[in-house]
Design a protein around this motif. Sequence first.
Motif, PDB file in Angstrom:
ATOM      1  N   SER A  54       0.820  -1.203   0.000  1.00 48.27           N
ATOM      2  CA  SER A  54       0.000   0.000   0.000  1.00 48.27           C
ATOM      3  C   SER A  54       0.857   1.259   0.000  1.00 48.27           C
ATOM      4  O   SER A  54       0.660   2.172  -0.812  1.00 48.27           O
ATOM      5  CB  SER A  54      -0.928  -0.012   1.223  1.00 48.27           C
ATOM      6  OG  SER A  54      -1.660   1.184   1.322  1.00 48.27           O
ATOM      7  N   GLU A  55       1.824   1.329   0.932  1.00 51.46           N
ATOM      8  CA  GLU A  55       2.671   2.503   1.006  1.00 51.46           C
ATOM      9  C   GLU A  55       3.636   2.582  -0.173  1.00 51.46           C
ATOM     10  O   GLU A  55       3.894   3.669  -0.711  1.00 51.46           O
ATOM     11  CB  GLU A  55       3.484   2.498   2.309  1.00 51.46           C
ATOM     12  CG  GLU A  55       2.645   2.553   3.578  1.00 51.46           C
ATOM     13  CD  GLU A  55       2.416   1.186   4.203  1.00 51.46           C
ATOM     14  OE1 GLU A  55       2.067   1.127   5.390  1.00 51.46           O
ATOM     15  OE2 GLU A  55       2.591   0.170   3.497  1.00 51.46           O
ATOM     16  N   LEU A  56       4.170   1.433  -0.594  1.00 56.37           N
ATOM     17  CA  LEU A  56       5.181   1.435  -1.647  1.00 56.37           C
ATOM     18  C   LEU A  56       4.609   1.866  -2.992  1.00 56.37           C
ATOM     19  O   LEU A  56       5.276   2.575  -3.759  1.00 56.37           O
ATOM     20  CB  LEU A  56       5.817   0.056  -1.759  1.00 56.37           C
ATOM     21  CG  LEU A  56       6.707  -0.348  -0.579  1.00 56.37           C
ATOM     22  CD1 LEU A  56       7.137  -1.797  -0.707  1.00 56.37           C
ATOM     23  CD2 LEU A  56       7.929   0.554  -0.492  1.00 56.37           C
ATOM     24  N   ARG A  57       3.400   1.438  -3.299  1.00 55.97           N
ATOM     25  CA  ARG A  57       2.794   1.882  -4.563  1.00 55.97           C
ATOM     26  C   ARG A  57       2.715   3.400  -4.614  1.00 55.97           C
ATOM     27  O   ARG A  57       2.985   4.023  -5.638  1.00 55.97           O
ATOM     28  CB  ARG A  57       1.402   1.278  -4.734  1.00 55.97           C
ATOM     29  CG  ARG A  57       1.390  -0.182  -5.113  1.00 55.97           C
ATOM     30  CD  ARG A  57      -0.011  -0.674  -5.468  1.00 55.97           C
ATOM     31  NE  ARG A  57      -0.025  -2.110  -5.617  1.00 55.97           N
ATOM     32  CZ  ARG A  57      -0.268  -2.958  -4.621  1.00 55.97           C
ATOM     33  NH1 ARG A  57      -0.541  -2.480  -3.410  1.00 55.97           N
ATOM     34  NH2 ARG A  57      -0.248  -4.255  -4.823  1.00 55.97           N
ATOM     35  N   PHE A  58       2.331   3.984  -3.484  1.00 58.16           N
ATOM     36  CA  PHE A  58       2.205   5.443  -3.443  1.00 58.16           C
ATOM     37  C   PHE A  58       3.573   6.107  -3.546  1.00 58.16           C
ATOM     38  O   PHE A  58       3.788   7.008  -4.369  1.00 58.16           O
ATOM     39  CB  PHE A  58       1.503   5.883  -2.161  1.00 58.16           C
ATOM     40  CG  PHE A  58       1.381   7.370  -2.036  1.00 58.16           C
ATOM     41  CD1 PHE A  58       0.332   8.043  -2.640  1.00 58.16           C
ATOM     42  CD2 PHE A  58       2.336   8.096  -1.347  1.00 58.16           C
ATOM     43  CE1 PHE A  58       0.238   9.424  -2.545  1.00 58.16           C
ATOM     44  CE2 PHE A  58       2.248   9.479  -1.241  1.00 58.16           C
ATOM     45  CZ  PHE A  58       1.189  10.141  -1.845  1.00 58.16           C
ATOM     46  N   ILE A  59       4.524   5.690  -2.704  1.00 58.54           N
ATOM     47  CA  ILE A  59       5.825   6.357  -2.641  1.00 58.54           C
ATOM     48  C   ILE A  59       6.586   6.203  -3.950  1.00 58.54           C
ATOM     49  O   ILE A  59       7.057   7.187  -4.545  1.00 58.54           O
ATOM     50  CB  ILE A  59       6.647   5.811  -1.464  1.00 58.54           C
ATOM     51  CG1 ILE A  59       6.019   6.234  -0.131  1.00 58.54           C
ATOM     52  CG2 ILE A  59       8.100   6.277  -1.543  1.00 58.54           C
ATOM     53  CD1 ILE A  59       6.656   5.584   1.077  1.00 58.54           C
ATOM     54  N   LEU A  60       6.739   4.972  -4.420  1.00 54.82           N
ATOM     55  CA  LEU A  60       7.510   4.734  -5.634  1.00 54.82           C
ATOM     56  C   LEU A  60       6.849   5.373  -6.848  1.00 54.82           C
ATOM     57  O   LEU A  60       7.533   5.847  -7.768  1.00 54.82           O
ATOM     58  CB  LEU A  60       7.698   3.236  -5.858  1.00 54.82           C
ATOM     59  CG  LEU A  60       8.462   2.488  -4.754  1.00 54.82           C
ATOM     60  CD1 LEU A  60       8.406   0.987  -4.994  1.00 54.82           C
ATOM     61  CD2 LEU A  60       9.913   2.948  -4.672  1.00 54.82           C
ATOM     62  N   GLY A  61       5.510   5.405  -6.836  1.00 49.34           N
ATOM     63  CA  GLY A  61       4.800   6.023  -7.948  1.00 49.34           C
ATOM     64  C   GLY A  61       4.939   7.530  -7.942  1.00 49.34           C
ATOM     65  O   GLY A  61       5.248   8.144  -8.971  1.00 49.34           O
ATOM     66  N   ARG A  99       8.402   8.624  -8.787  1.00 44.36           N
ATOM     67  CA  ARG A  99       8.809   8.210 -10.139  1.00 44.36           C
ATOM     68  C   ARG A  99      10.174   7.527 -10.087  1.00 44.36           C
ATOM     69  O   ARG A  99      11.072   7.793 -10.873  1.00 44.36           O
ATOM     70  CB  ARG A  99       8.813   9.398 -11.096  1.00 44.36           C
ATOM     71  CG  ARG A  99       7.459  10.083 -11.195  1.00 44.36           C
ATOM     72  CD  ARG A  99       7.498  11.360 -11.999  1.00 44.36           C
ATOM     73  NE  ARG A  99       7.832  11.110 -13.389  1.00 44.36           N
ATOM     74  CZ  ARG A  99       7.985  12.064 -14.302  1.00 44.36           C
ATOM     75  NH1 ARG A  99       7.836  13.330 -13.958  1.00 44.36           N
ATOM     76  NH2 ARG A  99       8.280  11.766 -15.546  1.00 44.36           N
ATOM     77  N   THR A 100      10.293   6.609  -9.146  1.00 43.61           N
ATOM     78  CA  THR A 100      11.541   5.902  -8.898  1.00 43.61           C
ATOM     79  C   THR A 100      11.989   5.137 -10.133  1.00 43.61           C
ATOM     80  O   THR A 100      11.206   4.409 -10.741  1.00 43.61           O
ATOM     81  CB  THR A 100      11.367   4.940  -7.715  1.00 43.61           C
ATOM     82  OG1 THR A 100      11.098   5.705  -6.538  1.00 43.61           O
ATOM     83  CG2 THR A 100      12.600   4.087  -7.506  1.00 43.61           C
ATOM     84  N   ARG A 101      13.274   5.286 -10.486  1.00 47.90           N
ATOM     85  CA  ARG A 101      13.833   4.585 -11.643  1.00 47.90           C
ATOM     86  C   ARG A 101      14.443   3.244 -11.241  1.00 47.90           C
ATOM     87  O   ARG A 101      14.419   2.283 -12.013  1.00 47.90           O
ATOM     88  CB  ARG A 101      14.928   5.448 -12.278  1.00 47.90           C
ATOM     89  CG  ARG A 101      14.446   6.786 -12.842  1.00 47.90           C
ATOM     90  CD  ARG A 101      13.895   6.647 -14.245  1.00 47.90           C
ATOM     91  NE  ARG A 101      14.866   6.128 -15.163  1.00 47.90           N
ATOM     92  CZ  ARG A 101      15.837   6.853 -15.743  1.00 47.90           C
ATOM     93  NH1 ARG A 101      15.953   8.142 -15.452  1.00 47.90           N
ATOM     94  NH2 ARG A 101      16.683   6.290 -16.599  1.00 47.90           N
ATOM     95  N   LEU A 126       3.977   0.156 -11.514  1.00 48.98           N
ATOM     96  CA  LEU A 126       5.033   1.169 -11.460  1.00 48.98           C
ATOM     97  C   LEU A 126       5.840   1.137 -12.754  1.00 48.98           C
ATOM     98  O   LEU A 126       6.969   0.627 -12.799  1.00 48.98           O
ATOM     99  CB  LEU A 126       5.949   0.920 -10.255  1.00 48.98           C
ATOM    100  CG  LEU A 126       5.271   0.932  -8.888  1.00 48.98           C
ATOM    101  CD1 LEU A 126       6.199   0.365  -7.819  1.00 48.98           C
ATOM    102  CD2 LEU A 126       4.835   2.348  -8.517  1.00 48.98           C
ATOM    103  N   PRO A 127       5.297   1.681 -13.831  1.00 53.77           N
ATOM    104  CA  PRO A 127       5.966   1.575 -15.137  1.00 53.77           C
ATOM    105  C   PRO A 127       7.323   2.256 -15.200  1.00 53.77           C
ATOM    106  O   PRO A 127       8.156   1.898 -16.046  1.00 53.77           O
ATOM    107  CB  PRO A 127       4.963   2.248 -16.088  1.00 53.77           C
ATOM    108  CG  PRO A 127       4.106   3.107 -15.220  1.00 53.77           C
ATOM    109  CD  PRO A 127       4.017   2.390 -13.916  1.00 53.77           C
ATOM    110  N   GLU A 128       7.588   3.244 -14.340  1.00 51.99           N
ATOM    111  CA  GLU A 128       8.873   3.950 -14.393  1.00 51.99           C
ATOM    112  C   GLU A 128       9.961   3.230 -13.601  1.00 51.99           C
ATOM    113  O   GLU A 128      11.132   3.616 -13.675  1.00 51.99           O
ATOM    114  CB  GLU A 128       8.706   5.377 -13.895  1.00 51.99           C
ATOM    115  CG  GLU A 128       7.777   6.201 -14.789  1.00 51.99           C
ATOM    116  CD  GLU A 128       7.861   7.678 -14.494  1.00 51.99           C
ATOM    117  OE1 GLU A 128       8.965   8.244 -14.587  1.00 51.99           O
ATOM    118  OE2 GLU A 128       6.811   8.256 -14.169  1.00 51.99           O
ATOM    119  N   LEU A 129       9.604   2.205 -12.835  1.00 54.75           N
ATOM    120  CA  LEU A 129      10.588   1.428 -12.083  1.00 54.75           C
ATOM    121  C   LEU A 129      11.233   0.422 -13.028  1.00 54.75           C
ATOM    122  O   LEU A 129      10.671  -0.625 -13.329  1.00 54.75           O
ATOM    123  CB  LEU A 129       9.924   0.720 -10.899  1.00 54.75           C
ATOM    124  CG  LEU A 129      10.830  -0.140 -10.018  1.00 54.75           C
ATOM    125  CD1 LEU A 129      11.957   0.687  -9.397  1.00 54.75           C
ATOM    126  CD2 LEU A 129      10.022  -0.838  -8.929  1.00 54.75           C
TER     127      LEU A 129
END
Length: 560
Positions: free
Chosen positions: A111-118, A121-123, A147-150
């Motif tokens: 839950s938290e990671l989807r928000f933070i990484l999204g 825009r974490t590479r 997370l398409p940008e990961l």
Amino acid sequence: MWPTHPPTAERAAHYRAVGAWRDRPVARYLRRAAALWPDALAVVDGAHRMTFADVDRQATALAAALHARGIGQDDVVSFQLPNRAEAVVLFQAVMKVGAVANPIVPIYRGSELRFILGQARTRIAFVPGRYRGFDYPDLYRRLRDDLPELRDVVVVGGDGTEEPAAISWETFMGSAGPDPEATVGALSEPDPDQVCLLLYTSGTTAAPKGVLHSHNTVVFENSALIDGFALNERDVIFNPSPVTHVTGVNCALVLPFLLGAPVVLQDRWDPASALRRITGEGASFAIFSTPFLTDLLDAAEAADVTAPTIRYLVCGGTDIPDELARRAAARLGVVTRMYGATEGPSVTAANRWAPAGIRTRTDGVPLAPTEVVVADGSDVPAPQGVLGEVHWRGPDTCLGYLDDRLNEDAFAPDGWFRSGDLARFDEHGALHIEGRIKDVVNRSGEKISVREVESLMAEHPAVAEVAVVAGPDARTGERACAFVVTTGEGQELTLKDIGEHLTAGEVAAQKIPESLFLVDALPYTTSGKIKKFALREWLRDRTQPARAVADMTVLAVHER
């Protein structure tokens, strides 16, 4: 990319004029330490010991590997790592390429990671293998579709085999190229006012808030620790705080390289082990929350040992009882308090020359040139002794939030940060934190948003109404206490039910309430808001009948 909220040009010029902003990127300090003291000890991770030259060499290789994967200035490198030497190397590598480090506490889940990484825009992200029984590569594999940008996930400390859709640390380090020094040496230095650190704090909102810091704010923060506590190269830093929390970022990832002194890492908290490391390595300085101090003192008294090398044990987050301070000072060393937040880590503190009462019964005095006021409701300074909201501004105050919509409420027009904490100044100029406007639970210094927990609990089929507030806890300072009106008379609901429901929602275990009170009704104001102050008041004195305080009847209590 970064919607910063920097200080005014006048304030920035002042910080430079007084030497607070030195206009040196963080990476310069590792280069300086490696040049001046190449063979001096820099990092102790159990039996693994690294010199400043070791850290510089490995960070350069990792920086070259990051550059080869297209990571450069303004790109976000996230890491959800435990306290281990690779986290130090990684942070310094990110500083070398001028990218933005985004430490994420290991307790966070989907839950938290989807928000933070999204939002960030974490590479690229660095994660442990299986850590404390949890499979991080599997979690990130499941997150990738959202997370398409990961682009890359690097596994640190796995069993050496390649994970599906992930790269091992060893393989990634091997992609540095034939001459990492030349590769990194050709990179341009980042602007010292450029964002270099993105830290998320839950605060009072359901979604975590991304706090932005520059090279200048990070360097000043650690310089303030050195100056405020008179630290020098003979000190040894002990760091049990997560390196993904603002305290750990400073004490483990930055401070050793400004100071030229080693850091001793401890991952899993164990007071007996901590005592052995402190005495064995000659540790002299640590910052942690008060429950850590209690545990460490208990271990020292049980073993009947002292820790003569300790110069400072700095506590924040919860009060230090007088008896605890007295016992700790006699056996361990000088104990003092400090106040700050992710948005401004060192706001007030007291050093060893301050009277004992100021060191342990107050939150210290402002650390110049940081300015601190207690403001009334109209942003006007309140008189001495009068309770108000703490506002501060200083060289380590953050540059705002990644979501710049949050900045308008967080900052006054003249650059003061509105903390949400309630406090008063005493006749000695010392600050006394006495509560919070923000609705959070402060558990061992970790602030937990109750709105997030409430919204998830409300989705449980047995929950009709819910309110979560902070209640006292002898060990952690505060615990999350949930008051619930169930959907039907006699409806069964237990802490286990709530825990399973929140775990299924992929929230961190530390956010799950530790007390559950089933009540017939929640107390409301005439405007329809829950009277949480009444719930907190009842928790402070549970000998009173609930109805006498909050106009409710407690039907059942479940606690752990």
